[in-house]
Scaffold this motif. Structure first.
Motif, mmCIF file in Angstrom:
data_model
loop_
_atom_site.group_PDB
_atom_site.id
_atom_site.type_symbol
_atom_site.label_atom_id
_atom_site.label_comp_id
_atom_site.label_asym_id
_atom_site.label_seq_id
_atom_site.Cartn_x
_atom_site.Cartn_y
_atom_site.Cartn_z
ATOM 1 N N CYS A 149 -68.373 -27.101 38.361
ATOM 2 C CA CYS A 149 -67.225 -26.993 39.271
ATOM 3 C C CYS A 149 -66.656 -28.369 39.615
ATOM 4 N N VAL A 150 -67.546 -29.301 39.962
ATOM 5 C CA VAL A 150 -67.115 -30.602 40.477
ATOM 6 C C VAL A 150 -66.603 -31.515 39.376
ATOM 7 N N THR A 151 -67.241 -31.502 38.220
ATOM 8 C CA THR A 151 -66.899 -32.473 37.181
ATOM 9 C C THR A 151 -65.927 -31.958 36.124
ATOM 10 N N ARG A 152 -65.840 -30.622 35.951
ATOM 11 C CA ARG A 152 -65.067 -30.113 34.820
ATOM 12 C C ARG A 152 -63.929 -29.168 35.173
ATOM 13 N N CYS A 153 -63.933 -28.608 36.379
ATOM 14 C CA CYS A 153 -62.924 -27.580 36.683
ATOM 15 C C CYS A 153 -61.611 -28.206 37.155
ATOM 16 N N PRO A 154 -60.498 -27.952 36.438
ATOM 17 C CA PRO A 154 -59.214 -28.550 36.815
ATOM 18 C C PRO A 154 -58.505 -27.820 37.958
ATOM 19 N N VAL A 155 -59.017 -26.659 38.356
ATOM 20 C CA VAL A 155 -58.328 -25.871 39.386
ATOM 21 C C VAL A 155 -59.223 -25.637 40.609
ATOM 22 N N ARG A 156 -60.185 -26.515 40.854
ATOM 23 C CA ARG A 156 -61.093 -26.318 41.982
ATOM 24 C C ARG A 156 -60.362 -26.234 43.322
ATOM 25 N N PRO A 157 -59.314 -27.045 43.593
ATOM 26 C CA PRO A 157 -58.599 -26.906 44.876
ATOM 27 C C PRO A 157 -58.034 -25.503 45.100
ATOM 28 N N ALA A 158 -57.436 -24.929 44.066
ATOM 29 C CA ALA A 158 -56.876 -23.578 44.195
ATOM 30 C C ALA A 158 -57.989 -22.555 44.380
ATOM 31 N N CYS A 159 -59.101 -22.754 43.673
ATOM 32 C CA CYS A 159 -60.240 -21.844 43.787
ATOM 33 C C CYS A 159 -60.824 -21.897 45.197
ATOM 34 N N LEU A 160 -60.935 -23.102 45.753
ATOM 35 C CA LEU A 160 -61.473 -23.277 47.100
ATOM 36 C C LEU A 160 -60.590 -22.575 48.133
ATOM 37 N N ALA A 161 -59.285 -22.767 48.026
ATOM 38 C CA ALA A 161 -58.360 -22.125 48.969
ATOM 39 C C ALA A 161 -58.447 -20.607 48.865
ATOM 40 N N GLN A 162 -58.555 -20.100 47.649
ATOM 41 C CA GLN A 162 -58.611 -18.652 47.445
ATOM 42 C C GLN A 162 -59.886 -18.050 48.022
ATOM 43 N N ILE A 163 -61.031 -18.691 47.793
ATOM 44 C CA ILE A 163 -62.290 -18.115 48.268
ATOM 45 C C ILE A 163 -62.389 -18.205 49.788
ATOM 46 N N GLY B 182 -64.622 -14.433 57.430
ATOM 47 C CA GLY B 182 -65.212 -13.449 58.317
ATOM 48 C C GLY B 182 -66.231 -12.545 57.674
ATOM 49 N N GLU B 183 -66.454 -12.667 56.370
ATOM 50 C CA GLU B 183 -67.365 -11.767 55.676
ATOM 51 C C GLU B 183 -68.827 -12.048 56.028
ATOM 52 N N HIS B 184 -69.632 -10.995 55.993
ATOM 53 C CA HIS B 184 -71.071 -11.123 56.203
ATOM 54 C C HIS B 184 -71.684 -11.868 55.017
ATOM 55 N N ARG B 185 -72.811 -12.495 55.258
ATOM 56 C CA ARG B 185 -73.486 -13.250 54.202
ATOM 57 C C ARG B 185 -73.804 -12.379 52.982
ATOM 58 N N ALA B 186 -74.164 -11.128 53.227
ATOM 59 C CA ALA B 186 -74.548 -10.232 52.139
ATOM 60 C C ALA B 186 -73.381 -9.887 51.216
ATOM 61 N N HIS B 187 -72.148 -10.140 51.672
ATOM 62 C CA HIS B 187 -70.975 -9.810 50.875
ATOM 63 C C HIS B 187 -70.474 -11.003 50.061
ATOM 64 N N ARG B 188 -71.239 -12.080 50.054
ATOM 65 C CA ARG B 188 -70.865 -13.278 49.296
ATOM 66 C C ARG B 188 -71.901 -13.529 48.218
ATOM 67 N N SER B 189 -71.477 -14.069 47.099
ATOM 68 C CA SER B 189 -72.428 -14.350 46.029
ATOM 69 C C SER B 189 -71.887 -15.430 45.109
ATOM 70 N N GLY B 190 -72.792 -16.075 44.397
ATOM 71 C CA GLY B 190 -72.417 -17.028 43.368
ATOM 72 C C GLY B 190 -72.026 -18.401 43.880
ATOM 73 N N VAL B 191 -71.915 -19.326 42.944
ATOM 74 C CA VAL B 191 -71.402 -20.674 43.220
ATOM 75 C C VAL B 191 -69.907 -20.653 42.912
ATOM 76 N N ILE B 192 -69.092 -20.928 43.927
ATOM 77 C CA ILE B 192 -67.643 -20.903 43.776
ATOM 78 C C ILE B 192 -67.068 -22.176 44.382
ATOM 79 N N ALA B 193 -66.214 -22.849 43.640
ATOM 80 C CA ALA B 193 -65.603 -24.108 44.086
ATOM 81 C C ALA B 193 -66.667 -25.157 44.411
ATOM 82 N N GLY B 194 -67.828 -25.054 43.768
ATOM 83 C CA GLY B 194 -68.889 -26.034 43.966
ATOM 84 C C GLY B 194 -69.822 -25.742 45.124
ATOM 85 N N LEU B 195 -69.610 -24.634 45.831
ATOM 86 C CA LEU B 195 -70.413 -24.283 47.002
ATOM 87 C C LEU B 195 -71.161 -22.978 46.763
#
Length: 227
Positions: free
Chosen positions: A44-58, A64-77
């Motif tokens: 995400c950090v070194t190769r993704c050219p659209v990380r800013p857009a991905c971060l804003a979208q996620i 407001g979502e519960h922890r159980a409704h989130r998954s994966g590494v997205i936008a480096g987090l």
């Protein structure tokens, strides 16, 4: 003759067209494998050219979502990091909240994820510390040294307190094996951009980028010639 239909032409860019360029589309399983979170963060950090857009979208879709409704590494987090940074998220009683106001200096875990959450450039000091932490996690997982394992994230009330461990010298980030790689690494630690490194090392910018990526280093966006 047909009149104007009033419809938007198909050639107009759509809101989520940027997703086609996201690096996660090349290997989706990587970003949902808990044993490869550092590898996914690096992509995400070194190769993704659209990380800013991905971060804003996620941030928008998970607000407001519960922890159980989130998954994966997205936008480096990781899902846990995004949940802990979200002030509107539910059920934070079992883990301390991460805040952007925290003044933790660069080189710490908190400073790294704060940079990522704010969409800021990750400086060499923070990324070098991330590489070192990942090497320690690898040793704890595969070599099975005695003592408490190094976890991906701080946890519990004493999250920012140092964890007592047997004396052990941390493994530094990979400085390279060849003189050329070591030279590029040394210039990178001074905060130089690929172009500045190329000029000083007498290499092409493409060669510098390939060496930097092979060493797992994030690109510096602003030259720091005075260091």
């Amino acid at each position: 003759m047909g009149g104007y239909s009033g419809q938007i032409p198909d050639t107009l860019g759509r809101r989520l067209d940027w997703q086609e360029a996201a690096v996660c589309g090349m290997d989706p399983e990587l970003f949902f494998d808990k044993d490869r979170q550092h590898e996914a963060r690096t992509a995400c950090v070194t190769r993704c050219p659209v990380r800013p857009a991905c971060l804003a979208q996620i941030k928008e879709t998970e607000q407001g979502e519960h922890r159980a409704h989130r998954s994966g590494v997205i936008a480096g987090l990781t899902s846990s990091e995004r949940w802990r940074f979200d002030p509107t998220a539910h059920s934070k009683s079992d883990r301390p909240v991460l805040t952007v106001e925290d003044g933790t200096p660069c080189g710490s875990y908190h400073a790294l994820v704060r940079h990522l959450w704010l969409g800021e450039h990750v400086d060499p000091k923070c990324w070098s510390a991330e590489l070192a932490r990942n090497r320690l996690r690898f040793v704890d997982r595969h070599v099975r040294r005695p003592g408490p394992a190094v976890v991906d994230e701080p946890d519990g009330p004493a999250a920012r307190e140092p964890v007592a461990q047997p004396p052990r010298r941390p493994t530094p980030p990979n400085p390279g094996r060849t003189p050329k790689e070591r030279h590029v690494y040394q210039l990178w630690t001074r905060g130089l951009t690929d172009l500045s490194v190329a000029r000083r090392a007498d290499l092409s910018t493409l060669a510098v980028r390939r060496i930097r990526e092979a060493l797992g280093l994030v690109p510096n966006t602003e030259p720091n010639e005075g260091m």
